[in-house]
Design a protein around this motif. Structure first.
Motif, PDB file in Angstrom:
ATOM      1  N   MET A  44      14.129 -45.932  12.149  1.00  0.00           N
ATOM      2  CA  MET A  44      15.251 -44.997  12.222  1.00  0.00           C
ATOM      3  C   MET A  44      15.116 -43.878  11.188  1.00  0.00           C
ATOM      4  O   MET A  44      15.420 -42.708  11.472  1.00  0.00           O
ATOM      5  N   ALA A  45      14.644 -44.215   9.987  1.00  0.00           N
ATOM      6  CA  ALA A  45      14.466 -43.183   8.955  1.00  0.00           C
ATOM      7  C   ALA A  45      13.409 -42.172   9.379  1.00  0.00           C
ATOM      8  O   ALA A  45      13.538 -40.974   9.104  1.00  0.00           O
ATOM      9  N   ALA A  46      12.353 -42.639  10.039  1.00  0.00           N
ATOM     10  CA  ALA A  46      11.324 -41.718  10.522  1.00  0.00           C
ATOM     11  C   ALA A  46      11.887 -40.784  11.585  1.00  0.00           C
ATOM     12  O   ALA A  46      11.573 -39.581  11.613  1.00  0.00           O
ATOM     13  N   ALA A  47      12.740 -41.310  12.468  1.00  0.00           N
ATOM     14  CA  ALA A  47      13.340 -40.464  13.502  1.00  0.00           C
ATOM     15  C   ALA A  47      14.239 -39.395  12.884  1.00  0.00           C
ATOM     16  O   ALA A  47      14.273 -38.249  13.353  1.00  0.00           O
ATOM     17  N   MET A  48      14.952 -39.749  11.818  1.00  0.00           N
ATOM     18  CA  MET A  48      15.825 -38.781  11.176  1.00  0.00           C
ATOM     19  C   MET A  48      15.038 -37.687  10.461  1.00  0.00           C
ATOM     20  O   MET A  48      15.536 -36.579  10.258  1.00  0.00           O
ATOM     21  N   ALA A  49      13.793 -37.999  10.050  1.00  0.00           N
ATOM     22  CA  ALA A  49      12.966 -37.026   9.320  1.00  0.00           C
ATOM     23  C   ALA A  49      11.904 -36.396  10.207  1.00  0.00           C
ATOM     24  O   ALA A  49      10.932 -35.834   9.709  1.00  0.00           O
ATOM     25  N   ALA A  50      12.080 -36.472  11.528  1.00  0.00           N
ATOM     26  CA  ALA A  50      11.038 -36.014  12.446  1.00  0.00           C
ATOM     27  C   ALA A  50      10.742 -34.524  12.306  1.00  0.00           C
ATOM     28  O   ALA A  50       9.623 -34.081  12.558  1.00  0.00           O
ATOM     29  N   ASN A  51      11.740 -33.746  11.899  1.00  0.00           N
ATOM     30  CA  ASN A  51      11.547 -32.299  11.755  1.00  0.00           C
ATOM     31  C   ASN A  51      11.469 -31.929  10.273  1.00  0.00           C
ATOM     32  O   ASN A  51      12.138 -31.000   9.799  1.00  0.00           O
ATOM     33  N   LEU A  52      10.620 -32.638   9.539  1.00  0.00           N
ATOM     34  CA  LEU A  52      10.561 -32.513   8.086  1.00  0.00           C
ATOM     35  C   LEU A  52      10.294 -31.081   7.642  1.00  0.00           C
ATOM     36  O   LEU A  52      10.985 -30.538   6.769  1.00  0.00           O
ATOM     37  N   TYR A  53       9.286 -30.427   8.220  1.00  0.00           N
ATOM     38  CA  TYR A  53       8.972 -29.058   7.824  1.00  0.00           C
ATOM     39  C   TYR A  53      10.025 -28.076   8.335  1.00  0.00           C
ATOM     40  O   TYR A  53      10.302 -27.062   7.696  1.00  0.00           O
ATOM     41  N   GLY A  54      10.620 -28.379   9.484  1.00  0.00           N
ATOM     42  CA  GLY A  54      11.629 -27.483  10.025  1.00  0.00           C
ATOM     43  C   GLY A  54      12.878 -27.416   9.161  1.00  0.00           C
ATOM     44  O   GLY A  54      13.514 -26.370   9.054  1.00  0.00           O
ATOM     45  N   THR A  55      13.262 -28.532   8.525  1.00  0.00           N
ATOM     46  CA  THR A  55      14.474 -28.539   7.710  1.00  0.00           C
ATOM     47  C   THR A  55      14.301 -27.732   6.424  1.00  0.00           C
ATOM     48  O   THR A  55      15.289 -27.362   5.790  1.00  0.00           O
ATOM     49  N   ASP A  56      13.067 -27.441   6.039  1.00  0.00           N
ATOM     50  CA  ASP A  56      12.834 -26.620   4.845  1.00  0.00           C
ATOM     51  C   ASP A  56      13.017 -25.134   5.121  1.00  0.00           C
ATOM     52  O   ASP A  56      13.085 -24.333   4.183  1.00  0.00           O
ATOM     53  N   GLY A  57      13.069 -24.756   6.400  1.00  0.00           N
ATOM     54  CA  GLY A  57      13.254 -23.356   6.728  1.00  0.00           C
ATOM     55  C   GLY A  57      12.054 -22.511   6.342  1.00  0.00           C
ATOM     56  O   GLY A  57      10.902 -22.970   6.331  1.00  0.00           O
ATOM     57  N   THR A  58      12.324 -21.270   5.996  1.00  0.00           N
ATOM     58  CA  THR A  58      11.241 -20.330   5.711  1.00  0.00           C
ATOM     59  C   THR A  58      10.583 -20.573   4.355  1.00  0.00           C
ATOM     60  O   THR A  58       9.680 -19.811   3.965  1.00  0.00           O
ATOM     61  N   ALA A  59      11.006 -21.613   3.627  1.00  0.00           N
ATOM     62  CA  ALA A  59      10.317 -21.972   2.381  1.00  0.00           C
ATOM     63  C   ALA A  59       8.876 -22.400   2.642  1.00  0.00           C
ATOM     64  O   ALA A  59       8.106 -22.600   1.693  1.00  0.00           O
ATOM     65  N   LEU A  60       8.499 -22.504   3.915  1.00  0.00           N
ATOM     66  CA  LEU A  60       7.122 -22.841   4.262  1.00  0.00           C
ATOM     67  C   LEU A  60       6.122 -21.838   3.690  1.00  0.00           C
ATOM     68  O   LEU A  60       4.954 -22.176   3.460  1.00  0.00           O
TER      69      LEU A  60
END
Length: 581
Positions: free
Chosen positions: A310-326
């Protein structure tokens, strides 16, 4: 009324221009599924009022809980857009409510509420007339309860205590829904519970059946919810809070160490991540502990593995949640950002999973080999798949400092986030399947297989994610900034496919998890523990000789569906591409 109609026209104009490409395909698939569920709900009207009332309870829970779990709901028109106009809160709430009726989800729900009209026709002409306002009021209750729930969640996520409490409650509610058969069995409930008639979802049906007070109760409830939402809108504003506790400066001797330190600081400060981690922990504990009501503790040892999935599913968009800080990542050559994030994810989740697994397995006295085989396999698989899925299926997210009054709104594409989470659930569970099968057959040998597969998944998937990030970093940043994928990134997926092949691929990816996980893996676990004739797990209802073969057939079907979807969208080889002169 003029303001409300203007907002409704604005919402319609935005939707007409927003749905195109992949987003339109996702919305179309969701609408098709919604119509199927709506038709099934209307069909319940011919089976009896109890079943129809239960069906509307499910719709009510979907409206309330769905937006909380899947990105904060529809906010095509955000309240912040109208903050400078100076509208009174109640007038703003009324206008946004009218605009909320414009969209696919309300239209599908109104179709499902046509069951009230069918039920009214079966009783009498006057009852059929009452069904029309009952449908409108019932839909208004659905929409408003959804809005109020999301607004309360937004306020809760402004403090650490609120984020934790809300995560615990959400996890407990979703786990209870997943294990509802346990509660029915424990309390001797063999039919539809009488409580469904007293929930707001059943008031419309009560009105249709001649209890006219229920129609007035719906109208009063709508007015109360509008007032509550207006009050919550008045308190909305600003971004999600962060911890204000003093922190020591981040120090690291290596680039990977710097990434680990930065990510660990983010996990401890970002209240959305705090909510997600708490939700996963609460879900795992409640889901595994629910069978205790029946006197069976066999699921307790699996709380740790469930937490990891379940924790992996919640973090599936790990890079996306950082926004343009990429851009900070792609402008530092040589920094292994992926490996650092993998280690940080493990440091935040592995200790919790290990403590849960060891403690609860010790309490129940086993089974040690399957549990100890699953845990390292799932941890390695999750740590590898989280960055891999987030860079290959990146969903453009909202920058953390721009989340405004709805911290749950981490992306503008809820459908993509939902599909990404379900895909992660299936893939992470699949990484633990080899170790679990070996442990069930050969005992402690499965632990060695679990460690081996976990290390390989962590290393191999991380390597693929790192190569993807280095090769397509600028394109991924462009996706984050604009929300549109460059043609070079989409050419190998859905562009160029026929409409039929796209539809088949969406159905394979969207429904492959159903035969793979619940009807296959979970059903096999139930059969192994002599848990027969439970809920909707088909294998538990079959004769003994067919139980394991049926579960195995479902697992193969799920794998075949994912394989077929992957084969359809795989990049074409250079030899098969037409030459361009």
């Amino acid at each position: 009324m003029a303001v409300a109609l203007t907002m409704a026209r604005m919402k319609l104009a935005v939707l007409c221009h927003a749905f195109h490409g992949t987003r339109a395909q996702t919305a179309g698939t969701g609408a098709a599924l919604g119509v199927l569920f709506a038709a099934a709900t209307v069909g319940l009207a011919f089976s009896g009022p109890d079943l129809l009332a239960a069906g509307y309870t499910v719709w009510l829970l979907g409206w309330m809980l769905g937006p909380v779990f899947m990105g904060g709901g529809d906010e095509t028109l955000r309240p912040e857009y109208f903050s400078l106009i100076g509208l009174p809160p109640r007038r703003l709430a009324t206008g946004l409510l009218v605009a909320a009726f414009v969209g696919v989800a309300p239209l599908v729900s109104l179709t499902a509420l046509a069951g009230l009209l069918v039920a009214g026709i079966g009783v009498g002409a006057a009852n059929a007339v009452v069904a029309v306002p009952a449908m409108v009021l019932q839909l208004a209750v659905f929409v408003l309860l959804s809005k109020v729930t999301v607004a309360v969640a937004g306020l809760a996520l402004r403090t650490r205590a609120g984020a934790i409490v809300f995560g615990v409650l959400n996890g407990a509610v979703l786990a209870a829904l997943g294990q509802v058969w346990v509660f029915f069995w424990a309390f001797g409930q063999t039919g539809v519970p009488a409580a469904v008639w007293y929930l707001p979802s059943g008031w419309g049906l009560l009105a249709v059946q001649g209890h006219w007070w229920a129609l007035a109760a719906l109208a009063v409830l709508v007015l109360l919810l509008v007032g509550a939402w207006a009050a919550l809108l008045n308190r909305r504003g600003g971004a999600a809070g962060v911890s204000t506790r003093g922190r020591r400066p981040i120090t690291a001797a290596t680039p990977v160490g710097a990434v680990v330190a930065k990510e660990r600081r983010t996990w401890s400060r970002d209240l959305v991540r705090t909510h997600q981690l708490t939700f996963a922990l609460s879900y795992a504990l409640c889901f595994a502990a629910s069978p205790l009501l029946l006197g069976w503790d066999g699921m307790l040892p699996y709380a740790g593995p469930i937490f990891v999935v379940m924790a992996a599913a919640m973090a599936a968009n790990l890079y996306g949640t950082d926004g343009t800080a990429l851009w900070l990542t792609i402008t530092i050559p040589g920094a292994s950002d992926v490996r650092g994030r993998q280690l940080a994810w493990l440091s935040a989740h592995a200790p919790v999973a290990v403590v849960l697994t060891v403690a609860l397995t010790a309490v129940t006295g086993g089974p040690w080999p399957p549990v100890l085989a699953l845990l390292p396999a799932l941890l390695g698989g999750a740590a590898g798949l989280v960055p891999l899925i987030s860079v290959y299926g990146l969903v453009p997210g909202t920058d953390p400092h721009r989340r405004a009054g709805n911290p749950l709104r981490t992306s503008e594409d809820d459908g993509a986030l939902t599909g990404q989470a379900y895909l992660m659930l299936a893939l992470v569970a699949l990484t633990g399947a080899p170790a679990a099968l070996v442990a069930l057959r050969y005992g402690w040998a499965g632990v060695a297989v679990g460690v081996l597969t976990g290390v390989l998944c962590w290393w191999g998937f991380g390597l693929l994610a790192e190569r993807r990030l280095r090769a397509h970093g600028p394109e991924l940043l462009q996706v984050m900034r604009t929300g549109r994928k460059p043609r070079a990134m989409t050419r190998s997926r859905f562009n160029g496919l026929s409409k039929t092949r796209k539809t088949i691929a969406w159905w394979c990816f969207g429904f492959g998890s159903i035969p793979l996980v619940p009807q296959g893996i979970v059903a096999a676990v139930f059969v192994a523990n002599d848990m027969l004739r439970h809920s909707w797990f088909l294998a538990t209802y079959l004769p003994p000789a067919l139980r394991y073969p049926a579960a195995a057939a479902f697992i193969l079907l799920g794998l075949a569906m994912y394989g077929a979807g992957g084969w359809i969208v795989k990049p074409s080889s250079p030899r098969s591409r037409p030459a361009h002169g």
